[in-house]
Write a protein that holds these residues in place. Structure first.
Motif, mmCIF file in Angstrom:
data_model
loop_
_atom_site.group_PDB
_atom_site.id
_atom_site.type_symbol
_atom_site.label_atom_id
_atom_site.label_comp_id
_atom_site.label_asym_id
_atom_site.label_seq_id
_atom_site.Cartn_x
_atom_site.Cartn_y
_atom_site.Cartn_z
ATOM 1 N N PRO A 5 1.035 -1.221 0.155
ATOM 2 C CA PRO A 5 0.105 0.243 0.076
ATOM 3 C C PRO A 5 0.822 1.232 0.013
ATOM 4 C CG PRO A 5 -0.257 -1.154 2.238
ATOM 5 C CD PRO A 5 0.749 -1.905 1.213
ATOM 6 N N LYS A 6 0.445 2.272 -0.564
ATOM 7 C CA LYS A 6 0.964 3.691 -0.444
ATOM 8 C C LYS A 6 1.389 4.171 1.360
ATOM 9 C CE LYS A 6 -0.666 5.466 -4.815
ATOM 10 N NZ LYS A 6 -1.613 6.595 -5.308
ATOM 11 N N PRO A 7 2.535 4.650 1.129
ATOM 12 C CA PRO A 7 2.855 5.143 2.548
ATOM 13 C C PRO A 7 2.063 6.222 2.875
ATOM 14 C CG PRO A 7 4.395 5.909 1.072
ATOM 15 C CD PRO A 7 3.552 5.112 0.250
ATOM 16 N N LYS A 8 2.018 6.619 4.274
ATOM 17 C CA LYS A 8 1.348 7.855 4.784
ATOM 18 C C LYS A 8 2.804 8.764 4.853
ATOM 19 C CE LYS A 8 -1.067 10.447 7.202
ATOM 20 N NZ LYS A 8 -2.111 11.299 6.881
ATOM 21 N N LYS A 9 2.205 10.161 4.272
ATOM 22 C CA LYS A 9 3.423 11.154 4.123
ATOM 23 C C LYS A 9 2.830 12.075 4.956
ATOM 24 C CE LYS A 9 5.227 9.810 -0.248
ATOM 25 N NZ LYS A 9 5.734 10.504 -1.574
ATOM 26 N N ILE A 10 3.652 12.867 5.948
ATOM 27 C CA ILE A 10 3.411 13.776 6.743
ATOM 28 C C ILE A 10 4.506 14.894 6.600
ATOM 29 C CG2 ILE A 10 3.409 14.748 9.133
ATOM 30 C CD1 ILE A 10 2.507 11.811 9.922
ATOM 31 N N ARG A 11 4.251 15.997 5.765
ATOM 32 C CA ARG A 11 5.249 17.111 5.510
ATOM 33 C C ARG A 11 4.962 18.326 6.160
ATOM 34 N NH1 ARG A 11 7.092 18.300 -0.402
ATOM 35 N NH2 ARG A 11 8.279 20.247 0.238
ATOM 36 N N ARG A 12 5.894 18.731 6.611
ATOM 37 C CA ARG A 12 5.888 20.472 7.234
ATOM 38 C C ARG A 12 7.211 21.037 6.622
ATOM 39 N NH1 ARG A 12 1.799 18.576 8.471
ATOM 40 N NH2 ARG A 12 0.615 18.708 10.440
ATOM 41 N N GLY A 13 6.950 21.959 5.876
ATOM 42 C CA GLY A 13 8.036 22.571 5.017
ATOM 43 C C GLY A 13 8.584 21.734 4.212
ATOM 44 N N ASN A 14 9.996 21.849 4.169
ATOM 45 C CA ASN A 14 10.617 20.891 3.185
ATOM 46 C C ASN A 14 11.127 19.525 3.899
ATOM 47 O OD1 ASN A 14 12.359 22.099 5.006
ATOM 48 N ND2 ASN A 14 14.239 21.898 3.300
ATOM 49 N N ILE A 15 10.399 19.040 5.119
ATOM 50 C CA ILE A 15 10.762 17.825 5.764
ATOM 51 C C ILE A 15 9.441 17.024 5.735
ATOM 52 C CG2 ILE A 15 11.421 16.875 7.889
ATOM 53 C CD1 ILE A 15 13.613 18.829 7.109
ATOM 54 N N ALA A 17 7.956 13.149 6.532
ATOM 55 C CA ALA A 17 8.018 11.586 7.022
ATOM 56 C C ALA A 17 7.441 10.646 6.255
ATOM 57 C CB ALA A 17 7.828 11.585 8.837
ATOM 58 N N VAL A 18 7.825 9.337 5.709
ATOM 59 C CA VAL A 18 7.261 8.727 4.859
ATOM 60 C C VAL A 18 7.036 7.466 5.943
ATOM 61 C CG1 VAL A 18 7.343 7.401 2.867
ATOM 62 C CG2 VAL A 18 8.371 9.912 2.838
ATOM 63 N N ILE A 19 5.863 7.038 6.234
ATOM 64 C CA ILE A 19 5.641 6.102 7.022
ATOM 65 C C ILE A 19 5.099 4.744 6.311
ATOM 66 C CG2 ILE A 19 4.210 5.209 9.164
ATOM 67 C CD1 ILE A 19 3.880 8.383 9.580
ATOM 68 N N TRP A 20 5.701 3.458 6.420
ATOM 69 C CA TRP A 20 5.324 2.423 5.905
ATOM 70 C C TRP A 20 4.764 1.266 6.795
ATOM 71 C CZ3 TRP A 20 5.598 1.839 0.618
ATOM 72 C CH2 TRP A 20 6.367 2.734 -0.035
ATOM 73 N N ARG A 21 3.558 0.828 6.450
ATOM 74 C CA ARG A 21 3.045 -0.375 7.346
ATOM 75 C C ARG A 21 3.582 -1.732 6.811
ATOM 76 N NH1 ARG A 21 -2.599 -2.742 7.325
ATOM 77 N NH2 ARG A 21 -2.937 -3.163 9.724
ATOM 78 N N ASN A 22 4.053 -2.591 7.560
ATOM 79 C CA ASN A 22 4.601 -3.693 7.245
ATOM 80 C C ASN A 22 4.032 -4.786 8.125
ATOM 81 O OD1 ASN A 22 6.838 -2.640 5.067
ATOM 82 N ND2 ASN A 22 7.442 -1.810 7.081
ATOM 83 N N ARG A 23 3.974 -6.035 7.505
ATOM 84 C CA ARG A 23 3.541 -7.185 8.174
ATOM 85 C C ARG A 23 4.673 -8.179 8.258
ATOM 86 N NH1 ARG A 23 -1.587 -9.831 8.623
ATOM 87 N NH2 ARG A 23 -2.444 -8.340 6.887
ATOM 88 N N SER A 24 4.966 -8.441 9.521
ATOM 89 C CA SER A 24 5.869 -9.472 10.121
ATOM 90 C C SER A 24 5.448 -10.844 9.647
ATOM 91 C CB SER A 24 5.993 -9.523 11.517
ATOM 92 O OG SER A 24 4.797 -10.223 12.309
ATOM 93 N N ARG A 25 6.517 -11.458 9.822
ATOM 94 C CA ARG A 25 6.097 -13.335 9.225
ATOM 95 C C ARG A 25 5.240 -13.838 10.040
ATOM 96 N NH1 ARG A 25 12.327 -15.386 8.121
ATOM 97 N NH2 ARG A 25 12.717 -13.824 6.594
ATOM 98 N N GLU A 26 5.007 -13.485 11.310
ATOM 99 C CA GLU A 26 4.028 -13.968 12.111
ATOM 100 C C GLU A 26 2.613 -13.369 12.094
ATOM 101 O OE1 GLU A 26 7.141 -12.327 13.640
ATOM 102 O OE2 GLU A 26 7.960 -14.322 13.457
ATOM 103 N N GLY A 27 2.469 -12.250 11.088
ATOM 104 C CA GLY A 27 1.373 -11.849 10.708
ATOM 105 C C GLY A 27 0.797 -10.448 11.410
ATOM 106 N N SER A 28 1.460 -10.146 12.401
ATOM 107 C CA SER A 28 1.375 -8.845 12.914
ATOM 108 C C SER A 28 2.010 -7.846 12.080
ATOM 109 C CB SER A 28 2.023 -8.730 14.396
ATOM 110 O OG SER A 28 3.408 -8.701 14.352
ATOM 111 N N PHE A 29 1.355 -6.454 12.496
ATOM 112 C CA PHE A 29 1.849 -5.181 11.775
ATOM 113 C C PHE A 29 2.945 -4.321 12.625
ATOM 114 C CE2 PHE A 29 -2.154 -6.122 9.735
ATOM 115 C CZ PHE A 29 -1.700 -6.386 8.319
ATOM 116 N N TYR A 30 3.775 -3.715 11.846
ATOM 117 C CA TYR A 30 4.775 -2.916 12.314
ATOM 118 C C TYR A 30 4.948 -1.579 11.463
ATOM 119 C CZ TYR A 30 8.372 -4.723 9.642
ATOM 120 O OH TYR A 30 8.916 -5.672 8.303
ATOM 121 N N TYR A 31 5.502 -0.391 11.832
ATOM 122 C CA TYR A 31 5.598 0.701 11.087
ATOM 123 C C TYR A 31 7.170 0.884 10.955
ATOM 124 C CZ TYR A 31 0.815 1.210 11.482
ATOM 125 O OH TYR A 31 -0.547 1.098 11.419
ATOM 126 N N LYS A 32 7.497 1.407 9.879
ATOM 127 C CA LYS A 32 8.823 1.932 9.366
ATOM 128 C C LYS A 32 8.611 3.641 9.198
ATOM 129 C CE LYS A 32 11.671 -1.633 10.166
ATOM 130 N NZ LYS A 32 13.156 -1.594 10.454
#
Length: 82
Positions: A5-15, A17-32
């Motif tokens: 899925p597309k990442p969530k992007k949070i932007r302020r000025g020229n900075i 954050a690109v947030i990726w939701r990932n699924r672990s091998r066990e099936g749970s989700f985590y974010y990078k």
């Protein structure tokens, strides 16, 4: 083939954050989170960089805080659904 899925992007000025939701091998989700600063090059083109000047740090802190809050809210929703 599953599409990322597309990442969530949070932007302020020229900075940004690109947030990726990932699924672990066990099936749970985590974010990078990837942080980038957009810089205009002398030729007028824009370039994203992952290194920040001292002048970027306060905005980077703000964007990191917003990214944390967004991820926390997502995790609370995920817990409620389970």
């Amino acid at each position: 083939m599953s599409l990322q899925p597309k990442p969530k992007k949070i932007r302020r000025g020229n900075i940004t954050a690109v947030i990726w939701r990932n699924r672990s091998r066990e099936g749970s989700f985590y974010y990078k989170v990837e942080f980038v600063v957009s810089v205009k090059k002398p030729n007028g083109e824009w370039e994203d960089r992952s290194t920040f000047s001292v002048n970027d740090l306060l905005m980077l802190q703000k964007v990191a805080d917003l990214a944390f809050d967004w991820i926390y809210e997502q995790q609370e929703v995920e817990k409620a659904v389970e």
